[in-house]
Scaffold this motif. Structure first.
Motif, PDB file in Angstrom:
ATOM      1  N   UNK A 247      -0.245  -2.637  19.141  1.00  0.00           N
ATOM      2  CA  UNK A 247      -1.125  -2.933  18.007  1.00  0.00           C
ATOM      3  C   UNK A 247      -1.962  -1.706  17.649  1.00  0.00           C
ATOM      4  N   UNK A 248      -2.404  -0.961  18.659  1.00  0.00           N
ATOM      5  CA  UNK A 248      -3.171   0.264  18.382  1.00  0.00           C
ATOM      6  C   UNK A 248      -2.303   1.298  17.674  1.00  0.00           C
ATOM      7  N   UNK A 249      -1.049   1.421  18.108  1.00  0.00           N
ATOM      8  CA  UNK A 249      -0.154   2.412  17.500  1.00  0.00           C
ATOM      9  C   UNK A 249       0.187   2.036  16.062  1.00  0.00           C
ATOM     10  N   UNK A 250       0.421   0.751  15.827  1.00  0.00           N
ATOM     11  CA  UNK A 250       0.778   0.283  14.479  1.00  0.00           C
ATOM     12  C   UNK A 250      -0.462   0.193  13.591  1.00  0.00           C
ATOM     13  N   UNK A 251      -1.570  -0.258  14.170  1.00  0.00           N
ATOM     14  CA  UNK A 251      -2.874  -0.327  13.499  1.00  0.00           C
ATOM     15  C   UNK A 251      -2.820  -1.023  12.138  1.00  0.00           C
ATOM     16  N   UNK A 252      -2.438  -2.301  12.109  1.00  0.00           N
ATOM     17  CA  UNK A 252      -2.367  -3.017  10.828  1.00  0.00           C
ATOM     18  C   UNK A 252      -3.724  -3.200  10.162  1.00  0.00           C
ATOM     19  N   UNK A 253      -4.803  -3.044  10.937  1.00  0.00           N
ATOM     20  CA  UNK A 253      -6.132  -3.171  10.350  1.00  0.00           C
ATOM     21  C   UNK A 253      -6.432  -2.087   9.336  1.00  0.00           C
ATOM     22  N   UNK A 254      -5.822  -0.923   9.507  1.00  0.00           N
ATOM     23  CA  UNK A 254      -6.073   0.174   8.573  1.00  0.00           C
ATOM     24  C   UNK A 254      -5.122   0.134   7.382  1.00  0.00           C
ATOM     25  N   UNK A 255      -3.988  -0.538   7.546  1.00  0.00           N
ATOM     26  CA  UNK A 255      -3.018  -0.644   6.452  1.00  0.00           C
ATOM     27  C   UNK A 255      -2.116  -1.836   6.731  1.00  0.00           C
ATOM     28  N   UNK A 256      -2.306  -2.904   5.980  1.00  0.00           N
ATOM     29  CA  UNK A 256      -1.563  -4.140   6.223  1.00  0.00           C
ATOM     30  C   UNK A 256      -0.058  -3.935   6.058  1.00  0.00           C
ATOM     31  N   UNK A 257       0.342  -2.907   5.317  1.00  0.00           N
ATOM     32  CA  UNK A 257       1.769  -2.648   5.111  1.00  0.00           C
ATOM     33  C   UNK A 257       2.471  -2.263   6.411  1.00  0.00           C
ATOM     34  N   UNK A 258       1.709  -1.857   7.420  1.00  0.00           N
ATOM     35  CA  UNK A 258       2.299  -1.494   8.705  1.00  0.00           C
ATOM     36  C   UNK A 258       2.856  -2.707   9.439  1.00  0.00           C
ATOM     37  N   UNK A 259       2.460  -3.895   9.013  1.00  0.00           N
ATOM     38  CA  UNK A 259       2.947  -5.140   9.619  1.00  0.00           C
ATOM     39  C   UNK A 259       3.700  -5.921   8.542  1.00  0.00           C
ATOM     40  N   UNK A 260       5.025  -5.727   8.438  1.00  0.00           N
ATOM     41  CA  UNK A 260       5.791  -6.353   7.350  1.00  0.00           C
ATOM     42  C   UNK A 260       5.670  -7.873   7.295  1.00  0.00           C
ATOM     43  N   UNK A 261       5.654  -8.524   8.458  1.00  0.00           N
ATOM     44  CA  UNK A 261       5.577  -9.985   8.465  1.00  0.00           C
ATOM     45  C   UNK A 261       4.226 -10.463   7.943  1.00  0.00           C
ATOM     46  N   UNK A 262       3.163  -9.807   8.361  1.00  0.00           N
ATOM     47  CA  UNK A 262       1.822 -10.150   7.883  1.00  0.00           C
ATOM     48  C   UNK A 262       1.697  -9.883   6.389  1.00  0.00           C
ATOM     49  N   UNK A 263       2.205  -8.744   5.953  1.00  0.00           N
ATOM     50  CA  UNK A 263       2.116  -8.407   4.528  1.00  0.00           C
ATOM     51  C   UNK A 263       2.878  -9.418   3.680  1.00  0.00           C
ATOM     52  N   UNK A 264       4.074  -9.795   4.122  1.00  0.00           N
ATOM     53  CA  UNK A 264       4.880 -10.760   3.374  1.00  0.00           C
ATOM     54  C   UNK A 264       4.185 -12.115   3.302  1.00  0.00           C
ATOM     55  N   UNK A 265       3.641 -12.559   4.437  1.00  0.00           N
ATOM     56  CA  UNK A 265       2.979 -13.865   4.484  1.00  0.00           C
ATOM     57  C   UNK A 265       1.732 -13.899   3.604  1.00  0.00           C
ATOM     58  N   UNK A 266       1.044 -12.768   3.519  1.00  0.00           N
ATOM     59  CA  UNK A 266      -0.250 -12.742   2.818  1.00  0.00           C
ATOM     60  C   UNK A 266      -0.195 -12.130   1.422  1.00  0.00           C
ATOM     61  N   UNK A 267       0.959 -11.652   0.992  1.00  0.00           N
ATOM     62  CA  UNK A 267       1.025 -10.989  -0.307  1.00  0.00           C
ATOM     63  C   UNK A 267       0.522 -11.873  -1.446  1.00  0.00           C
ATOM     64  N   UNK A 268       0.935 -13.163  -1.533  1.00  0.00           N
ATOM     65  CA  UNK A 268       0.415 -14.006  -2.622  1.00  0.00           C
ATOM     66  C   UNK A 268      -1.104 -14.162  -2.562  1.00  0.00           C
ATOM     67  N   UNK A 269      -1.644 -14.242  -1.343  1.00  0.00           N
ATOM     68  CA  UNK A 269      -3.096 -14.390  -1.179  1.00  0.00           C
ATOM     69  C   UNK A 269      -3.807 -13.104  -1.595  1.00  0.00           C
ATOM     70  N   UNK A 270      -3.244 -11.966  -1.203  1.00  0.00           N
ATOM     71  CA  UNK A 270      -3.830 -10.671  -1.573  1.00  0.00           C
ATOM     72  C   UNK A 270      -3.855 -10.518  -3.089  1.00  0.00           C
ATOM     73  N   UNK A 271      -2.733 -10.857  -3.724  1.00  0.00           N
ATOM     74  CA  UNK A 271      -2.650 -10.718  -5.184  1.00  0.00           C
ATOM     75  C   UNK A 271      -3.657 -11.617  -5.896  1.00  0.00           C
ATOM     76  N   UNK A 272      -3.994 -12.738  -5.254  1.00  0.00           N
ATOM     77  CA  UNK A 272      -4.926 -13.692  -5.875  1.00  0.00           C
ATOM     78  C   UNK A 272      -6.384 -13.383  -5.550  1.00  0.00           C
ATOM     79  N   UNK A 273      -6.666 -13.118  -4.268  1.00  0.00           N
ATOM     80  CA  UNK A 273      -8.051 -12.982  -3.821  1.00  0.00           C
ATOM     81  C   UNK A 273      -8.527 -11.535  -3.683  1.00  0.00           C
ATOM     82  N   UNK A 274      -7.597 -10.605  -3.562  1.00  0.00           N
ATOM     83  CA  UNK A 274      -7.985  -9.194  -3.395  1.00  0.00           C
ATOM     84  C   UNK A 274      -7.212  -8.326  -4.395  1.00  0.00           C
TER      85      UNK A 274
END
Length: 409
Positions: A247-274
């Motif tokens: 998790x430290x090496x991937x560091x999704x906290x600094x860039x959500x794109x580093x975690x494809x599964x998280x980005x895919x799951x949250x993309x609709x929410x990001x587009x709506x709320x952020x």
């Protein structure tokens, strides 16, 4: 010839036309079994992979296995500087990719993880940073961290200490962070230290070998381990240490794109709320956490988010804005060592100690640090699971609560 014969990696009888032979098959077989090679043969295989890393045409086994896939999935991508490799990496779990191509892509990625020097476009893009900050990438036998993980942690250190990293190097880092987070089989340390946890907590996803289905990877196994680490108190310490390192090496906290599964799951929410946040903005994760109670937050996004946030909450180094705004205050008021590093493990107790110190000293903090601390503390109160200093020390008492997982309770 000894390794070829011992590992059954090719035909030695070239005159027997009845024995099938595919271009690059011997090298492909040897590189798949690189851990079993003699030191001299392994060195040559890695050297060959390094020479092939700019142009996928030079990796004959991958080229022949992926010819149709390249035309189908990335015909518009010109070869050179590793561009076709990068696109194939990103399409690895596309259902349209053939199993033969996926197998060769996986082989190629495994070599890069084991020895990052086999990826010249990456080392070329980050050469200045690697030299300036003395990143050690040589594989060390018995070292739990792979060559790629060590490089990413070194470069993350550089970023978090406020040094500049060139855009091309950042792009290469993102490619390889996504790669690691997408497939648990690319992390030998995960496979060796977390096998028991995978069998116990993720049995439906666990399958050895690259022959596993697409659904068994694509980041799902890694997120299953993240979820188990969050919920299961019997989760092994050695596995937890390896997962923390990943998790430290991937560091999704600094860039959500580093975690494809998280980005895919949250993309609709990001587009709506952020919607105003740019791709790669470190505030995206914080925006999602700020909106945990929003009615537009989906269950899938929340689950994946909390799996990652559990680890972010346990390591202040993974909260970019807090680190950026409060580093001087941490050093002056909380005795943060000058030689802190992303390579070091950190316990939940230490997390609580540093954040607790900042909170106690809040009246003396810089304005930006005080504001960010308030924001982080608010997010952490959204769930007990994001407050390790409480959860880890009050588990028995929490068990008496009617429903400790209710957000905000």
């Amino acid at each position: 010839m000894g390794d070829i014969k011992n590992l059954e990696c090719g035909r030695l009888d070239d005159e027997n036309e009845a024995i099938p032979h595919e271009p690059g098959a011997v090298v492909s077989c040897l590189s798949q079994k690189y851990t079993k090679l003699s030191s001299h043969c392994r060195k040559e295989i890695f050297r060959l992979a390094e020479m092939q890393s700019d142009d996928y045409h030079l990796d004959r086994a991958l080229y022949y296995a992926c010819r149709d896939d390249r035309e189908r999935l990335c015909a518009q991508v010109s070869s050179g500087n590793g561009r076709v490799y990068r696109y194939l990496y990103d399409q690895k779990f596309n259902s349209m990719m053939s199993s033969a191509c996926r197998k060769e892509v996986h082989r190629r990625q495994s070599l890069v993880v084991a020895d990052v020097r086999t990826d010249v476009p990456l080392t070329r893009a980050c050469r200045n940073e690697m030299l300036e900050h003395k990143c050690i990438i040589d594989p060390v036998e018995g070292d739990q961290k792979s060559s790629l993980v060590k490089l990413l942690l070194c470069l993350e250190d550089t970023l978090k200490r406020g040094y500049h990293i060139q855009d091309e190097c950042r792009r290469e880092m993102l490619v390889h962070r996504r790669m690691l987070m997408s497939d648990y089989e690319l992390s030998p340390e995960l496979q060796s230290e977390c096998k028991m946890e995978m069998v116990q907590y993720c049995p439906s996803l666990f399958q050895q070998g690259v022959s596993g289905t697409i659904d068994q990877r694509g980041g799902r196994m890694i997120h299953c381990l993240l979820a188990a680490a969050r919920k299961e108190k019997a989760f092994g310490k050695r596995c937890l240490s390896v997962v923390n390192s990943l998790v430290r090496a991937v560091d999704p906290g600094s860039d959500i794109r580093a975690d494809p599964l998280l980005e895919t799951a949250c993309r609709p929410v990001i587009d709506t709320l952020c919607p105003r946040m740019k791709s790669g903005d470190s505030n995206v994760i914080l925006c999602l956490l700020d909106n945990l109670k929003n009615s537009r937050m989906t269950e899938d996004c929340e689950d994946r988010l909390m799996e990652v946030a559990f680890f972010l909450a346990r390591d202040w180094r993974l909260t970019p804005r807090l680190l950026r705004t409060c580093r001087n205050n941490l050093e002056s008021f909380c005795q943060l060592p000058k030689d802190w590093s992303m390579n070091q493990d950190i316990s939940g107790l230490q997390v609580g100690m540093y954040l607790g110190c900042l909170y106690q000293q809040r009246q003396q903090l810089d304005k930006e640090c005080r504001s960010e601390l308030k924001r982080i503390m608010h997010i952490r109160t959204q769930s007990i699971g994001l407050m390790p200093e409480i959860e880890d020390n009050c588990l028995t008492d929490l068990a008496t609560c009617k429903n400790p997982e209710i957000k905000g309770e």
